[in-house]
Design a protein around this motif. Structure first.
Motif, PDB file in Angstrom:
ATOM      1  N   UNK A  31       0.870  -1.169   0.000  1.00  0.00           N
ATOM      2  CA  UNK A  31       0.000   0.000   0.000  1.00  0.00           C
ATOM      3  C   UNK A  31       0.913   1.226   0.000  1.00  0.00           C
ATOM      4  N   UNK A  32       0.644   2.196  -0.868  1.00  0.00           N
ATOM      5  CA  UNK A  32       1.467   3.405  -0.984  1.00  0.00           C
ATOM      6  C   UNK A  32       0.724   4.584  -0.345  1.00  0.00           C
ATOM      7  N   UNK A  33       1.428   5.300   0.521  1.00  0.00           N
ATOM      8  CA  UNK A  33       0.883   6.468   1.207  1.00  0.00           C
ATOM      9  C   UNK A  33       1.634   7.717   0.752  1.00  0.00           C
ATOM     10  N   UNK A  34       0.899   8.803   0.597  1.00  0.00           N
ATOM     11  CA  UNK A  34       1.502  10.101   0.318  1.00  0.00           C
ATOM     12  C   UNK A  34       0.982  11.064   1.374  1.00  0.00           C
ATOM     13  N   UNK A  35       1.886  11.569   2.185  1.00  0.00           N
ATOM     14  CA  UNK A  35       1.542  12.471   3.280  1.00  0.00           C
ATOM     15  C   UNK A  35       0.398  11.887   4.117  1.00  0.00           C
ATOM     16  N   UNK A  36       0.563  10.627   4.475  1.00  0.00           N
ATOM     17  CA  UNK A  36      -0.337   9.858   5.357  1.00  0.00           C
ATOM     18  C   UNK A  36      -1.657   9.424   4.721  1.00  0.00           C
ATOM     19  N   UNK A  37      -1.898   9.773   3.461  1.00  0.00           N
ATOM     20  CA  UNK A  37      -3.123   9.347   2.787  1.00  0.00           C
ATOM     21  C   UNK A  37      -2.806   8.202   1.825  1.00  0.00           C
ATOM     22  N   UNK A  38      -3.713   7.236   1.744  1.00  0.00           N
ATOM     23  CA  UNK A  38      -3.531   6.122   0.806  1.00  0.00           C
ATOM     24  C   UNK A  38      -3.805   6.613  -0.606  1.00  0.00           C
ATOM     25  N   UNK A  39      -2.776   6.490  -1.464  1.00  0.00           N
ATOM     26  CA  UNK A  39      -2.905   6.882  -2.869  1.00  0.00           C
ATOM     27  C   UNK A  39      -3.267   5.675  -3.713  1.00  0.00           C
ATOM     28  N   UNK A  40      -2.717   4.545  -3.369  1.00  0.00           N
ATOM     29  CA  UNK A  40      -2.937   3.325  -4.138  1.00  0.00           C
ATOM     30  C   UNK A  40      -2.011   2.253  -3.627  1.00  0.00           C
ATOM     31  N   UNK A  41      -1.490   1.474  -4.561  1.00  0.00           N
ATOM     32  CA  UNK A  41      -0.597   0.409  -4.143  1.00  0.00           C
ATOM     33  C   UNK A  41       0.040  -0.289  -5.315  1.00  0.00           C
ATOM     34  N   UNK A  42       0.882  -1.234  -4.963  1.00  0.00           N
ATOM     35  CA  UNK A  42       1.539  -2.075  -5.961  1.00  0.00           C
ATOM     36  C   UNK A  42       0.933  -3.460  -5.821  1.00  0.00           C
ATOM     37  N   UNK A  43       0.319  -3.917  -6.902  1.00  0.00           N
ATOM     38  CA  UNK A  43      -0.359  -5.202  -6.939  1.00  0.00           C
ATOM     39  C   UNK A  43       0.134  -5.956  -8.167  1.00  0.00           C
ATOM     40  N   UNK A  44       0.663  -7.141  -7.965  1.00  0.00           N
ATOM     41  CA  UNK A  44       1.205  -7.946  -9.076  1.00  0.00           C
ATOM     42  C   UNK A  44       2.165  -7.125  -9.935  1.00  0.00           C
ATOM     43  N   UNK A  45       3.050  -6.375  -9.271  1.00  0.00           N
ATOM     44  CA  UNK A  45       4.036  -5.523  -9.948  1.00  0.00           C
ATOM     45  C   UNK A  45       3.389  -4.527 -10.913  1.00  0.00           C
ATOM     46  N   UNK A  46       2.254  -3.968 -10.496  1.00  0.00           N
ATOM     47  CA  UNK A  46       1.580  -2.885 -11.226  1.00  0.00           C
ATOM     48  C   UNK A  46       1.286  -1.782 -10.222  1.00  0.00           C
ATOM     49  N   UNK A  47       1.505  -0.534 -10.618  1.00  0.00           N
ATOM     50  CA  UNK A  47       1.133   0.597  -9.775  1.00  0.00           C
ATOM     51  C   UNK A  47      -0.313   0.958 -10.088  1.00  0.00           C
ATOM     52  N   UNK A  48      -1.174   0.833  -9.089  1.00  0.00           N
ATOM     53  CA  UNK A  48      -2.580   1.169  -9.215  1.00  0.00           C
ATOM     54  C   UNK A  48      -2.898   2.280  -8.232  1.00  0.00           C
ATOM     55  N   UNK A  49      -3.713   3.251  -8.652  1.00  0.00           N
ATOM     56  CA  UNK A  49      -4.096   4.356  -7.776  1.00  0.00           C
ATOM     57  C   UNK A  49      -5.616   4.421  -7.668  1.00  0.00           C
ATOM     58  N   UNK A  50      -6.069   5.123  -6.634  1.00  0.00           N
ATOM     59  CA  UNK A  50      -7.507   5.289  -6.406  1.00  0.00           C
ATOM     60  C   UNK A  50      -8.123   6.055  -7.587  1.00  0.00           C
ATOM     61  N   UNK A  51      -9.330   5.682  -7.985  1.00  0.00           N
ATOM     62  CA  UNK A  51      -9.966   6.325  -9.144  1.00  0.00           C
ATOM     63  C   UNK A  51     -10.676   7.632  -8.784  1.00  0.00           C
ATOM     64  N   UNK A  52      -9.923   8.589  -8.276  1.00  0.00           N
ATOM     65  CA  UNK A  52     -10.504   9.899  -7.968  1.00  0.00           C
ATOM     66  C   UNK A  52     -10.533  10.731  -9.251  1.00  0.00           C
ATOM     67  N   UNK A  53     -11.426  11.722  -9.291  1.00  0.00           N
ATOM     68  CA  UNK A  53     -11.620  12.514 -10.512  1.00  0.00           C
ATOM     69  C   UNK A  53     -10.326  13.152 -11.010  1.00  0.00           C
ATOM     70  N   UNK A  54      -9.517  13.661 -10.080  1.00  0.00           N
ATOM     71  CA  UNK A  54      -8.282  14.331 -10.486  1.00  0.00           C
ATOM     72  C   UNK A  54      -7.316  13.365 -11.172  1.00  0.00           C
ATOM     73  N   UNK A  55      -7.271  12.120 -10.725  1.00  0.00           N
ATOM     74  CA  UNK A  55      -6.393  11.125 -11.363  1.00  0.00           C
ATOM     75  C   UNK A  55      -6.914  10.763 -12.744  1.00  0.00           C
ATOM     76  N   UNK A  56      -8.224  10.628 -12.863  1.00  0.00           N
ATOM     77  CA  UNK A  56      -8.822  10.284 -14.153  1.00  0.00           C
ATOM     78  C   UNK A  56      -8.543  11.379 -15.173  1.00  0.00           C
ATOM     79  N   UNK A  57      -8.671  12.631 -14.749  1.00  0.00           N
ATOM     80  CA  UNK A  57      -8.439  13.719 -15.703  1.00  0.00           C
ATOM     81  C   UNK A  57      -6.949  13.949 -15.952  1.00  0.00           C
ATOM     82  N   UNK A  58      -6.082  13.563 -15.029  1.00  0.00           N
ATOM     83  CA  UNK A  58      -4.640  13.780 -15.176  1.00  0.00           C
ATOM     84  C   UNK A  58      -4.005  12.802 -16.170  1.00  0.00           C
ATOM     85  N   UNK A  59      -4.526  11.584 -16.215  1.00  0.00           N
ATOM     86  CA  UNK A  59      -3.896  10.556 -17.058  1.00  0.00           C
ATOM     87  C   UNK A  59      -4.464  10.591 -18.475  1.00  0.00           C
ATOM     88  N   UNK A  60      -3.579  10.522 -19.477  1.00  0.00           N
ATOM     89  CA  UNK A  60      -4.039  10.581 -20.870  1.00  0.00           C
ATOM     90  C   UNK A  60      -4.936   9.402 -21.246  1.00  0.00           C
TER      91      UNK A  60
END
Length: 112
Positions: A31-60
């Motif tokens: 599980x990956x934390x940024x400034x004490x908040x859970x951002x996502x994690x590494x699962x099966x050698x993949x970086x996955x992040x929470x599907x928040x609106x800002x992440x959806x709009x940030x990624x192409x």
């Protein structure tokens, strides 16, 4: 399949521009934390992040993946080789991430 410590070390290196990046091992994954908040994690050698609106709009391109069977879908981060992209993604997401849950106090025999 569990994630490798080598992949975790690679991702932590890519996030080294950010302060307060921590992780916790959880059943062979991380599980990956940024400034004490859970951002996502590494699962099966993949970086996955929470599907928040800002992440959806940030990624192409947005690909939803399951971290493990029975879990909620998360966003697959393809651009793990780009340090600036990752730092920007985590910064964009931070305000939208839920606050950490307060830790429950353990009962001691003296408090009974």
């Amino acid at each position: 399949m569990a994630s490798s410590k080598d992949y975790l070390d690679f991702i932590l290196g890519q996030l080294s521009e950010l302060e307060e990046i921590t992780y916790r091992a959880m059943m062979g994954e991380f599980i990956i934390y940024y400034r004490s908040k859970i951002v996502g994690g590494i699962y099966d050698d993949r970086l996955l992040v929470k599907p928040v609106k800002s992440a959806i709009s940030y990624m192409p391109t947005v690909l939803y993946e399951l971290p493990y069977k029975g879990a909620k879908e998360m966003l697959l981060v393809d651009e793990v080789d780009n340090k600036e992209f990752l730092a920007g993604l985590f910064n964009a997401m931070y305000e939208e991430l839920p606050e950490p849950k307060p830790k429950k106090k353990k009962l001691t025999s003296s408090s009974l």
